[in-house]
Design an enzyme around this catalytic site. Structure first.
Site, PDB file in Angstrom:
ATOM      1  N   LEU A  93     -49.173  90.292   5.999  1.00 38.48           N
ATOM      2  CA  LEU A  93     -48.882  91.730   6.180  1.00 38.48           C
ATOM      3  C   LEU A  93     -49.907  92.611   5.490  1.00 38.48           C
ATOM      4  O   LEU A  93     -50.139  93.748   5.862  1.00 38.48           O
ATOM      5  CB  LEU A  93     -47.511  92.050   5.568  1.00 38.48           C
ATOM      6  CG  LEU A  93     -46.308  91.385   6.202  1.00 38.48           C
ATOM      7  CD1 LEU A  93     -45.088  91.574   5.308  1.00 38.48           C
ATOM      8  CD2 LEU A  93     -46.057  91.968   7.587  1.00 38.48           C
ATOM      9  N   THR A  95     -53.313  92.435   2.223  1.00 38.70           N
ATOM     10  CA  THR A  95     -54.018  91.662   1.195  1.00 38.70           C
ATOM     11  C   THR A  95     -54.258  92.576   0.008  1.00 38.70           C
ATOM     12  O   THR A  95     -54.365  93.790   0.152  1.00 38.70           O
ATOM     13  CB  THR A  95     -55.383  91.143   1.700  1.00 38.70           C
ATOM     14  OG1 THR A  95     -56.160  92.259   2.108  1.00 38.70           O
ATOM     15  CG2 THR A  95     -55.239  90.175   2.845  1.00 38.70           C
ATOM     16  N   PHE A  98     -55.472  90.087  -5.633  1.00 41.38           N
ATOM     17  CA  PHE A  98     -55.177  88.773  -6.224  1.00 41.38           C
ATOM     18  C   PHE A  98     -54.613  87.768  -5.240  1.00 41.38           C
ATOM     19  O   PHE A  98     -54.344  86.633  -5.591  1.00 41.38           O
ATOM     20  CB  PHE A  98     -54.139  88.919  -7.346  1.00 41.38           C
ATOM     21  CG  PHE A  98     -54.404  90.089  -8.208  1.00 41.38           C
ATOM     22  CD1 PHE A  98     -55.482  90.090  -9.070  1.00 41.38           C
ATOM     23  CD2 PHE A  98     -53.603  91.213  -8.130  1.00 41.38           C
ATOM     24  CE1 PHE A  98     -55.759  91.183  -9.854  1.00 41.38           C
ATOM     25  CE2 PHE A  98     -53.867  92.315  -8.916  1.00 41.38           C
ATOM     26  CZ  PHE A  98     -54.950  92.307  -9.783  1.00 41.38           C
ATOM     27  N   GLY A  99     -54.366  88.188  -4.014  1.00 42.64           N
ATOM     28  CA  GLY A  99     -53.744  87.284  -3.066  1.00 42.64           C
ATOM     29  C   GLY A  99     -53.303  88.089  -1.862  1.00 42.64           C
ATOM     30  O   GLY A  99     -53.910  89.095  -1.526  1.00 42.64           O
ATOM     31  N   VAL A 101     -49.833  89.306   0.950  1.00 43.76           N
ATOM     32  CA  VAL A 101     -48.400  89.478   1.174  1.00 43.76           C
ATOM     33  C   VAL A 101     -48.100  88.933   2.568  1.00 43.76           C
ATOM     34  O   VAL A 101     -48.760  89.298   3.541  1.00 43.76           O
ATOM     35  CB  VAL A 101     -47.995  90.965   1.082  1.00 43.76           C
ATOM     36  CG1 VAL A 101     -46.517  91.148   1.370  1.00 43.76           C
ATOM     37  CG2 VAL A 101     -48.332  91.533  -0.307  1.00 43.76           C
ATOM     38  N   ASP A 210     -49.512 104.340 -10.111  1.00 47.53           N
ATOM     39  CA  ASP A 210     -50.405 104.081  -8.971  1.00 47.53           C
ATOM     40  C   ASP A 210     -49.882 104.725  -7.699  1.00 47.53           C
ATOM     41  O   ASP A 210     -49.921 104.141  -6.616  1.00 47.53           O
ATOM     42  CB  ASP A 210     -50.607 102.575  -8.785  1.00 47.53           C
ATOM     43  CG  ASP A 210     -51.922 102.252  -8.057  1.00 47.53           C
ATOM     44  OD1 ASP A 210     -52.763 103.165  -7.913  1.00 47.53           O
ATOM     45  OD2 ASP A 210     -52.103 101.093  -7.637  1.00 47.53           O
ATOM     46  N   LYS A 212     -49.810 106.632  -4.465  1.00 47.17           N
ATOM     47  CA  LYS A 212     -50.771 106.948  -3.389  1.00 47.17           C
ATOM     48  C   LYS A 212     -50.138 106.476  -2.078  1.00 47.17           C
ATOM     49  O   LYS A 212     -49.221 105.642  -2.101  1.00 47.17           O
ATOM     50  CB  LYS A 212     -52.115 106.256  -3.631  1.00 47.17           C
ATOM     51  CG  LYS A 212     -52.030 104.748  -3.779  1.00 47.17           C
ATOM     52  CD  LYS A 212     -53.401 104.128  -3.984  1.00 47.17           C
ATOM     53  CE  LYS A 212     -53.281 102.635  -4.239  1.00 47.17           C
ATOM     54  NZ  LYS A 212     -54.563 101.969  -4.379  1.00 47.17           N
ATOM     55  N   ASN A 215     -49.234 102.813  -1.219  1.00 41.24           N
ATOM     56  CA  ASN A 215     -48.140 102.122  -1.908  1.00 41.24           C
ATOM     57  C   ASN A 215     -46.771 102.657  -1.500  1.00 41.24           C
ATOM     58  O   ASN A 215     -45.769 102.363  -2.132  1.00 41.24           O
ATOM     59  CB  ASN A 215     -48.328 102.235  -3.432  1.00 41.24           C
ATOM     60  CG  ASN A 215     -49.467 101.356  -3.911  1.00 41.24           C
ATOM     61  OD1 ASN A 215     -49.869 100.430  -3.208  1.00 41.24           O
ATOM     62  ND2 ASN A 215     -50.001 101.642  -5.083  1.00 41.24           N
ATOM     63  N   ASP A 228     -45.594  97.868  -4.747  1.00 37.41           N
ATOM     64  CA  ASP A 228     -46.714  97.587  -5.665  1.00 37.41           C
ATOM     65  C   ASP A 228     -46.501  98.172  -7.053  1.00 37.41           C
ATOM     66  O   ASP A 228     -47.028  99.235  -7.400  1.00 37.41           O
ATOM     67  CB  ASP A 228     -48.052  98.075  -5.078  1.00 37.41           C
ATOM     68  CG  ASP A 228     -49.217  97.461  -5.864  1.00 37.41           C
ATOM     69  OD1 ASP A 228     -48.955  96.757  -6.855  1.00 37.41           O
ATOM     70  OD2 ASP A 228     -50.370  97.692  -5.491  1.00 37.41           O
ATOM     71  N   THR A 245     -55.829 104.714  -9.219  1.00 39.93           N
ATOM     72  CA  THR A 245     -56.826 104.784  -8.155  1.00 39.93           C
ATOM     73  C   THR A 245     -57.616 106.073  -8.376  1.00 39.93           C
ATOM     74  O   THR A 245     -57.001 107.132  -8.500  1.00 39.93           O
ATOM     75  CB  THR A 245     -56.113 104.776  -6.794  1.00 39.93           C
ATOM     76  OG1 THR A 245     -55.443 103.522  -6.679  1.00 39.93           O
ATOM     77  CG2 THR A 245     -57.078 104.950  -5.639  1.00 39.93           C
TER      78      THR A 245
HETATM   79  N1  LIG Z   1     -42.139  94.545   0.897  1.00 36.78           N
HETATM   80  C1  LIG Z   1     -43.125  94.723   1.777  1.00 36.78           C
HETATM   81  N2  LIG Z   1     -42.855  94.855   3.089  1.00 36.78           N
HETATM   82  C2  LIG Z   1     -43.853  95.025   3.981  1.00 36.78           C
HETATM   83  N3  LIG Z   1     -45.157  95.069   3.660  1.00 36.78           N
HETATM   84  C3  LIG Z   1     -45.481  94.946   2.381  1.00 36.78           C
HETATM   85  C4  LIG Z   1     -44.498  94.771   1.367  1.00 36.78           C
HETATM   86  N4  LIG Z   1     -45.122  94.696   0.177  1.00 36.78           N
HETATM   87  C5  LIG Z   1     -46.424  94.826   0.428  1.00 36.78           C
HETATM   88  N5  LIG Z   1     -46.660  94.975   1.752  1.00 36.78           N
HETATM   89  C6  LIG Z   1     -47.975  95.153   2.401  1.00 36.78           C
HETATM   90  O1  LIG Z   1     -48.954  94.426   1.668  1.00 36.78           O
HETATM   91  C7  LIG Z   1     -49.916  95.327   1.104  1.00 36.78           C
HETATM   92  C8  LIG Z   1     -50.359  94.817  -0.254  1.00 36.78           C
HETATM   93  O2  LIG Z   1     -49.246  94.813  -1.127  1.00 36.78           O
HETATM   94  P1  LIG Z   1     -49.375  95.224  -2.639  1.00 36.78           P
HETATM   95  O3  LIG Z   1     -50.021  96.566  -2.699  1.00 36.78           O
HETATM   96  O4  LIG Z   1     -48.072  95.047  -3.323  1.00 36.78           O
HETATM   97  O5  LIG Z   1     -50.364  94.079  -3.105  1.00 36.78           O
HETATM   98  P2  LIG Z   1     -51.404  94.083  -4.256  1.00 36.78           P
HETATM   99  O6  LIG Z   1     -51.973  92.699  -4.322  1.00 36.78           O
HETATM  100  O7  LIG Z   1     -50.797  94.605  -5.511  1.00 36.78           O
HETATM  101  O8  LIG Z   1     -52.426  95.094  -3.679  1.00 36.78           O
HETATM  102  P3  LIG Z   1     -53.413  95.952  -4.485  1.00 36.78           P
HETATM  103  O9  LIG Z   1     -54.489  95.014  -4.856  1.00 36.78           O
HETATM  104  O10 LIG Z   1     -53.729  96.958  -3.429  1.00 36.78           O
HETATM  105  O11 LIG Z   1     -52.717  96.556  -5.656  1.00 36.78           O
HETATM  106  C9  LIG Z   1     -49.196  96.670   1.065  1.00 36.78           C
HETATM  107  O12 LIG Z   1     -50.088  97.738   1.055  1.00 36.78           O
HETATM  108  C10 LIG Z   1     -48.377  96.607   2.350  1.00 36.78           C
HETATM  109  O13 LIG Z   1     -49.143  96.912   3.477  1.00 36.78           O
END
Ligand SMILES: Nc1ncnc2c1ncn2[C@@H]1O[C@H](COP(=O)(O)OP(=O)(O)OP(=O)(O)O)[C@@H](O)[C@H]1O
Length: 397
Positions: A93, A95, A98-99, A101, A210, A212, A215, A228, A245
């Protein structure tokens, strides 16, 4: 007790507004940045590049042990309750640094969830151990209609996993870029829901740090869910960490002054500005110039901003902390009572009893992914057993 920033924690980098190696998304131009104490006072941008000198500071968050015990006593999610075998992994969904989703489906109840996977090695390399443990802790405590719900966490030898509700409507960021900018009532609706979420977090002494559009997710009915919690932190007093950011970072953070909830209200102002204008007020392709503008530039408004919103934004995006709405004696009430929000019936909004301005077109029901961009899938090695060099670092997962 000092629990933060003694151990060199704290450099998180990503290109959430710039795209990354696997996915380029138009209009994502800036980066999430974090740096904490103990790292020689450098702000870090991409992959550990040191780009900004920062004075040394006694960067410590103080709170007493009793307070902290009470805080963590609210946690409703315990680690290790689920395992990979409980889920079928479907598509990616999103990226992050660190990995990724994934959309997943429970083998027990058939429901869809989102699984955030963080690679321990990267979390450690980018000095985000403490932030990651904090993310888990904050999400295990919060329960609010406009905040993502986490159901459980677990780990294998190389990764940590967080199971959350799957939010089908995609990012507010995508909707904003598609729409270019939102009409006044639409921006007001999303801002009001965000305001209630911030009020709740601050009531628990959590600062989010954070805010924006990337998120903020939209559920199937068009209500927001903040996701996030990678920078969220329990701060009953003050902290000093540079994170967030660039476009959204408050001046007191840029200038490494002690800060608290005030910074979320600055970002809240930037968010309203971006929703209405389609761009942020201090944008510059050079991050250092963005910081300079945050510290010194005059706040200017496009001609179509109405008087009420100009007044509200001038009171949120102000460098004077003794003037910033949300940070004054009446806290969030000052924001909620501002004339720009005069039509909002806050109790109705909190019970989600208000028609949303936009319903995401979700045709396939609960597992629909039409609102998410496609990401190249990569081979996954989740569930690896064996030696874990970071076994001591992620106890709670
Ligand atoms: N619960 C959720 N349901 C649907 N999509 C999600 C969900 N959580 C995250 N995502 C999708 O995955 C993306 C990345 O999630 P998240 O921001 O939590 O990851 P992160 O590794 O912390 O990213 P970043 O490096 O941007 O901080 C989100 O912007 C969103 O598009």
């Amino acid at each position: 007790m000092s629990t933060e920033e003694q151990n060199g924690e704290g450099q998180k980098t990503l290109d959430s507004r710039q795209g990354d190696e696997t996915h380029t998304d138009e209009g994502r131009e800036s980066k999430t940045t974090a740096t904490e104490n103990g790292n020689e006072g450098k702000a870090v941008e991409k992959e550990g590049e040191e780009t900004q000198e920062k004075p040394k500071h006694p960067q410590v968050t103080y709170y007493n042990e009793e307070q902290y015990k009470q805080f963590i006593g609210q946690a409703r999610v315990t680690g290790g309750k689920y395992s990979l075998q409980d889920f079928q992994i479907l598509r990616t969904l999103g990226t992050g640094s660190f990995g990724r989703v994934h959309l997943i489906r429970s083998r027990h109840n058939g429901r869809y969830y989102a699984m955030k996977v963080l690679k321990k090695e990267i979390v450690v390399r980018l000095k985000q151990v403490e932030h990651t443990n904090d993310e888990r802790l904050m999400l295990s405590i919060v329960t609010h209609p406009f905040i993502i719900r986490m159901w459980g966490t677990f780990q294998d030898a190389q990764q940590i996993f967080m199971i959350m509700d799957y939010i089908e409507g995609g990012e507010l960021f995508s909707l904003l870029r598609k729409s270019q900018r939102f009409p006044n009532p639409v921006a007001k609706f999303y801002a009001a829901e965000v305001c209630l979420a911030l009020e709740y977090l601050h009531s628990k002494d959590i600062i989010y740090r954070d805010l924006k559009p990337e998120n903020i997710l939209l559920d199937k009915n068009g209500h927001i869910k903040i996701t996030d919690f990678g920078f969220a932190k329990y701060v009953p007093d003050v902290t000093y960490t540079l994170c967030g950011t660039p476009d959204y970072i408050a001046p007191e953070v840029v200038s490494t002054k002690p800060y608290n909830k005030s910074i979320d209200w600055w970002s809240f102002g930037i968010l309203i500005y971006e929703m209405l204008a389609g761009y942020t007020p201090f944008y510059d392709s050079n991050t250092m110039k963005t910081y300079e503008k945050i510290l010194n530039a005059e706040l200017r408004f496009p001609p179509f901003f109405n008087e009420d919103v100009k007044d509200l934004l001038s009171r949120l995006i102000t460098r004077d902390l003794s003037q910033r709405l949300g940070n004054l004696q009446n806290g969030t009430e000052d924001v909620k009572n501002h004339p720009w929000f005069k039509e909002v019936v806050w109790e109705k909004l909190l019970s989600r009893n208000i028609e949303t301005p936009y319903e995401p077109p979700i045709q396939q029901g609960q597992g629909d992914t039409s609102q998410f961009d496609k990401y190249p899938e990569e081979d996954i090695n989740y569930g690896v057993q064996g030696e874990d060099p970071y076994a001591d670092l992620f106890h709670d997962f």
